[in-house]
Design an enzyme around this catalytic site. Sequence first.
Site, PDB file in Angstrom:
ATOM      1  N   ASN A   1      -6.661  -2.726   1.370  1.00 24.41           N
ATOM      2  CA  ASN A   1      -6.613  -4.185   1.388  1.00 24.41           C
ATOM      3  C   ASN A   1      -8.025  -4.731   1.331  1.00 24.41           C
ATOM      4  O   ASN A   1      -8.963  -4.134   1.888  1.00 24.41           O
ATOM      5  CB  ASN A   1      -5.955  -4.687   2.677  1.00 24.41           C
ATOM      6  CG  ASN A   1      -4.465  -4.415   2.718  1.00 24.41           C
ATOM      7  OD1 ASN A   1      -3.822  -4.273   1.687  1.00 24.41           O
ATOM      8  ND2 ASN A   1      -3.909  -4.341   3.919  1.00 24.41           N
TER       9      ASN A   1
ATOM     10  N   ARG B   1       0.825  -1.219   0.000  1.00 32.11           N
ATOM     11  CA  ARG B   1       0.000   0.000   0.000  1.00 32.11           C
ATOM     12  C   ARG B   1       0.860   1.269   0.000  1.00 32.11           C
ATOM     13  O   ARG B   1       0.576   2.202  -0.778  1.00 32.11           O
ATOM     14  CB  ARG B   1      -0.968  -0.025   1.182  1.00 32.11           C
ATOM     15  CG  ARG B   1      -2.118  -1.014   1.003  1.00 32.11           C
ATOM     16  CD  ARG B   1      -3.051  -0.989   2.197  1.00 32.11           C
ATOM     17  NE  ARG B   1      -2.319  -1.285   3.427  1.00 32.11           N
ATOM     18  CZ  ARG B   1      -2.734  -0.951   4.643  1.00 32.11           C
ATOM     19  NH1 ARG B   1      -3.867  -0.273   4.793  1.00 32.11           N
ATOM     20  NH2 ARG B   1      -2.035  -1.285   5.705  1.00 32.11           N
TER      21      ARG B   1
END
EC number: 6.2.-.-
Length: 749
Positions: free
Chosen positions: A36, A18
Amino acid sequence: MKRLRIEITGIVQGVGFRPFVHNLARRSAIAGWVANDGRGVVIEAEGEQPAVAAFLAALRTEAPPLAVIDAIRTGALTPAGDKEFAILASDPAAARLALISPDVATCADCRAEIADPADRRYRYPFTNCTNCGPRYTIIEDVPYDRVRTTMAAFKMCPACRSEYEDPADRRFHAQPNACPVCGPAYRLLDRDGRPLPGDPLAEARRLVAAGKVAAIKGIGGYHLACNALDAEAVAALRSRKVREDKPFAVMAGSLEAIRARCRVDAAEEELLAGTARPIVLLAKGPGYDLAAAVAPGNPYVGMMLPYAPVHWLLLAPGDVWVMTSGNTSDEPIAFEDDDALARLAGIADFFLAHNRPIRCRADDSVARVFAGRPYILRRSRGFAPAPVRLNAPGPAVLACGGELKNAFCLTRGDLAFMSAHVGDLENMATYNAYTDAIAHYQRLFDVVPEVVAHDLHPEYLATKYAMECGLPRVGVQHHHAHIAAVLAEHGESGPAIGVAFDGTGYGDDGRLWGGEFLLADLKGYTRLAQLAYMPLPGGARAIREPWRLAARMLYELYGADFVNKDIPFTRTLPAGWELMLDAAAKGLNAPLSSGAGRLFDTAAALLGIRGTINYEGQAAVELELAAAGRRGRVLPYDVTAGEPAVVDFRPAFAALADALGRGTPPALLAADFHATLADAVASVVRRLAAASGVRKVALSGGVFQNVTLLGQVVGLLEKDFTVLLHRRVPANDGGLALGQAAVAIERSR
């Protein structure tokens, strides 16, 4: 303007993915968000069309080193007019389905920090970031957050917290993040657990240099370590560990230290220095100078490089230390401090322990290079629990594995999660480790098994565990599971001509199989050919004492007069051999086996290479080592047509005995044996292919860890067939559970 929804599956959580996406988006003038989800990472990316295209391409080409991308799927969306790019919070329920990274060797950035006197992590042995460090071994539960790891007790200091919360920092959401102010620490203990004075790492290094044996707690458990150049220290470790002949693994402080002692090609160097850092079997070179007891009588040695900060801090670049599992023979590796002190106090002179608990033990993985690619012999730290993707989804299966070199498998959808190496289920300690690991895997991957798959052998502890699960059961024949494991690895469903060669597996006829030619797919198989059955005089003792097999073979060939044959073997027969042969002739305690491994044992004993063994497979290993580098002659053998056809090597053994009588060196005859077995495999495969029309061949079973045999068989077949080999799980019983799981899923359809 263009906006895409991008779904990325694979190991993309807990590996810095990320923040990588966040920073890439800002660099590329992309707006939107990343989060996620249950299968991986979801991105919505908005920007000018060329920028979006470049961003999409960079997601794969510039991904973090620990990321494993299985697939990237995209879909067009209506632009929303976003001006910034954000990291959104994850849904905890979805995050339970995320894949977990294996433990990963210390990265170059972290190594530079621990070597820099000006850095706040100088000489700190728990330095890590999102690109490296412990993962699987510290996770208590999912979602993967610090509170659900063994780092939960260590509260981050302000400096570490700042790194953890900064998307531009490589420690953003690095769950094991720590420093000397707030993190775990090492301590030095004597055999009774009492603290010893001095800097723990510096004093441990001094003691090893002085010839002492250390018990060192690392990432997946304890190692027993000593100076590999010190003959007395290595001999003491071997004696105390009750390990007579089996080679020790060695850790070198640098690749240069390995090159100075071993022959290392580019593929082997890549395997040594990769993120998994397994033990790699290497040929000893002209500069090899380790103590003779490290790898006695063996032209190969298992070498590895440091993979945790503590190793980099203990070993100087020129150092070579024995670094073997912290256990006594046949026990699981110690990973809890009290247990280690209790079990290893009689072996180690001192303990280098730390206060970060290990949740999951993990032995070092072992590999070698075959045909330019890794060939896994033991799959554990650095590889587990990365999944194998199956060719189709199915019910959740728990596959229990075998008795020796056990590893189990748990499936979810089309993913198969193989466990780390458990070991031989022959004592209560290993069995308890096995059952604990199964329960932990079920929590970790949020799987409730619907089916349990198992071996057919009724006395395997893994089979008994399956019988007590209370789930629908699928029994899978041992050698079918071996071939199914190869097929599953390659995303194949079959059919293939499977050659399954090992020592022992329970057959459909109640006999011991181990030299099998199967026409197999994932659902079933037909036994088209087999090696001839041979009796095992004394049952299991014949495996530990291969001379019994050689004596029985000579008795079959020449009758009782074989003892008068002028060959070295007949002059070494122990007392009582006549009674043993008499009992075997009457069928007393002489079960029949078609195991290829028993042929190797017979040949090793007949040639005077190994008459009794001190570890599993020793006779076969030493027979291969004797043959290494030589191309032998093909000796006679018979193939009798039938259902199944039978391959009989008695003519080959007669030829070996006659050649011994003429004074032919055993090493040449060892090469002849390998050439004969390879020729027979290729010949039988060609016959079966002609009859069945199948042109795909799968090779599995522990015998195919013999790369001399494997290389010759592949060389004879690869021009005319597609030959499938193991690459991601071991050919031995450590890969058995993957095949069991694949068969159970296919039979459930």
